[in-house]
Write an enzyme that holds these catalytic residues in place. Structure first.
Site, PDB file in Angstrom:
ATOM      1  CD  GLU A  12      22.646  -4.467  18.299  1.00  0.00           C
ATOM      2  OE1 GLU A  12      23.509  -4.437  19.180  1.00  0.00           O
ATOM      3  OE2 GLU A  12      21.480  -4.864  18.500  1.00  0.00           O
ATOM      4  CB  CYS A  30      13.753  -3.571  13.931  1.00  0.00           C
ATOM      5  SG  CYS A  30      14.071  -2.573  15.384  1.00  0.00           S
ATOM      6  CB  CYS A  52      20.195   5.768  23.112  1.00  0.00           C
ATOM      7  SG  CYS A  52      18.642   6.645  23.347  1.00  0.00           S
ATOM      8  CB  CYS A 106      15.401   3.533  28.972  1.00  0.00           C
ATOM      9  SG  CYS A 106      14.582   4.819  28.024  1.00  0.00           S
ATOM     10  CB  CYS A 135      17.649   0.473  27.176  1.00  0.00           C
ATOM     11  SG  CYS A 135      18.185   0.586  25.478  1.00  0.00           S
ATOM     12  CB  CYS A 174      17.571  -2.696  20.324  1.00  0.00           C
ATOM     13  SG  CYS A 174      17.637  -1.267  21.356  1.00  0.00           S
TER      14      CYS A 174
HETATM   15  S1  SF4 Z   1      14.929   2.263  25.217  1.00  0.00           S
HETATM   16 FE1  SF4 Z   1      17.134   2.491  24.867  1.00  0.00          FE
HETATM   17  S2  SF4 Z   1      17.315   3.143  22.732  1.00  0.00           S
HETATM   18 FE2  SF4 Z   1      15.173   3.475  23.356  1.00  0.00          FE
HETATM   19  S3  SF4 Z   1      15.105   5.608  24.103  1.00  0.00           S
HETATM   20 FE3  SF4 Z   1      15.496   4.332  25.904  1.00  0.00          FE
HETATM   21  S4  SF4 Z   1      17.750   4.296  26.098  1.00  0.00           S
HETATM   22 FE4  SF4 Z   1      17.261   4.995  24.016  1.00  0.00          FE
END
Ligand code: SF4
Length: 347
Positions: free
Chosen positions: A93, A106, A113, A117, A120, A334
């Site tokens: 994206e 962006c 990832c 987190c 997210c 995101c």
């Molecule tokens: S916020 Fe999402 S994309 Fe960013 S480091 Fe944490 S898990 Fe990865």
């Protein structure tokens, strides 16, 4: 269809020169080719290159522009969100935002990832692979070409942890600032990290004084480790030490991102602790009313709590701003588009 063609956007000027001469072309063809690539042209459009050269390139290489799988445009503020297809069938994206000072993109740096987190959408969809420098560059060129604009600011804040893809991201930064390339100055290039302290120090020694944003989200180690597993390896003291080194080596002020989540990290105690951690540092705190993400249970903090949090920081001498939420009507958080596409594919 997935292809295995080599992406010419991964090539530096010198590498393009080597390629051109290896295909029997004079060296100056490399500069012509690069000009076309950065304008998002297909090989057929590169009319000042000999046909034989174009044919050979087309058979073995990709020009690097990404395919647009979806494009959502906000009716509220003109933000455009893209789902872009990569050469191997994966997708990422990218978001284009329009500000008074111009266009800002962006971009994503990985497919998925690993950082996990808890708030997210990208983490929920899992990790597939890191992007090459050319694939990061390709996102900007694709948006420039699609909308016939010139993006002047780039934030690496899309899907992925940029510092977990260190070599490719640094290569991308060098390409993006190259005056023969996109010509975007370090001041207008921004990288957002969840806090990989060792790589922050390494980045500070590259001679690339880009803007560094660090996602903080909690001033307490126990809670931050629950929200962001990276905190177990790099707790707050290590992270803030690395940020101090970044500021010392680059002269740049750090931006700390703080997503305010209802009942989780939006209390007065959190604000007061944040003041004590950051007081006296060359920094700025960006408060983000978090986007609601399905499956996390997190809700945006109330207006009252947001304002009170901001007030405590300001009273403590911390430079603080509240981020304008762009693209609210197109779910610009995101990872959400990619996750939806993954689910569609599985059905
Ligand atoms: S916020 Fe999402 S994309 Fe960013 S480091 Fe944490 S898990 Fe990865």
């Amino acid at each position: 269809m997935a292809t295995k063609l080599q992406n010419l956007l991964d090539y530096s000027q010198e590498e393009l020169e080597t390629l051109a001469t290896s295909l029997g072309q004079p060296r100056f063809r490399a500069a012509q080719l690069r000009g076309w690539l950065y304008r998002g042209a297909d090989f057929e459009e590169m009319t000042n290159l000999p046909e034989t050269f174009r044919k050979e390139l087309k058979e073995n290489y990709a020009a690097g522009r990404l395919s647009i799988r979806r494009r959502l445009e906000s009716a509220l503020d003109g933000t455009v969100k893209y789902l872009l297809g990569l050469g191997d069938g994966n997708f990422v994206e990218s978001v284009l935002m329009k500000y008074k000072y111009g266009y800002s993109a962006c971009v994503s740096t990985q497919v998925g990832c690993k950082m996990g987190c808890s708030f997210c959408a990208s983490a929920q969809a899992g990790f597939v692979r890191s992007l090459t420098a050319g694939e990061i560059l390709g996102q900007i060129i694709t948006m420039n070409t699609d909308l016939q604009i010139r993006i002047g600011h780039v934030v690496m804040m899309g899907i992925g942890e940029p510092l977990d893809n260190y070599e490719n991201v640094v290569r991308f930064i060098r390409m993006a600032r190259d005056t023969n390339g996109l010509g975007i100055s370090c001041r207008n290039l921004s990288l957002s990290t969840c806090g990989l302290a060792e790589q922050i120090i390494r980045l500070s020694e590259e001679g690339l004084p880009i803007t560094l944003s660090v996602s903080l989200h909690s001033p307490f180690n126990t809670q931050r480790s629950e929200m962001m597993p990276v905190n177990r390896k790099y707790p707050l003291d290590k992270l803030l030490d690395a940020c101090n080194i970044y500021t010392l080596n680059t002269g740049r002020r750090i931006t700390y991102e703080y997503a305010l989540i209802e009942g989780i990290n939006d209390s007065e105690a959190h604000a007061a602790r944040l003041v004590s951690l950051l007081k006296g540092k060359l920094c700025h705190v960006n408060l983000i009313p978090v986007n609601r993400v399905e499956g996390t249970g997190y809700e945006k903090a109330s207006k009252k709590n947001i304002l009170s949090f901001q007030k405590i920081l300001a009273a403590g001498g911390i430079n603080v701003t509240l981020r304008r939420t762009l693209g609210r009507d197109i779910e610009a958080a995101c990872g959400q588009l990619r996750r939806a596409e993954d689910e569609n594919r599985r059905q």
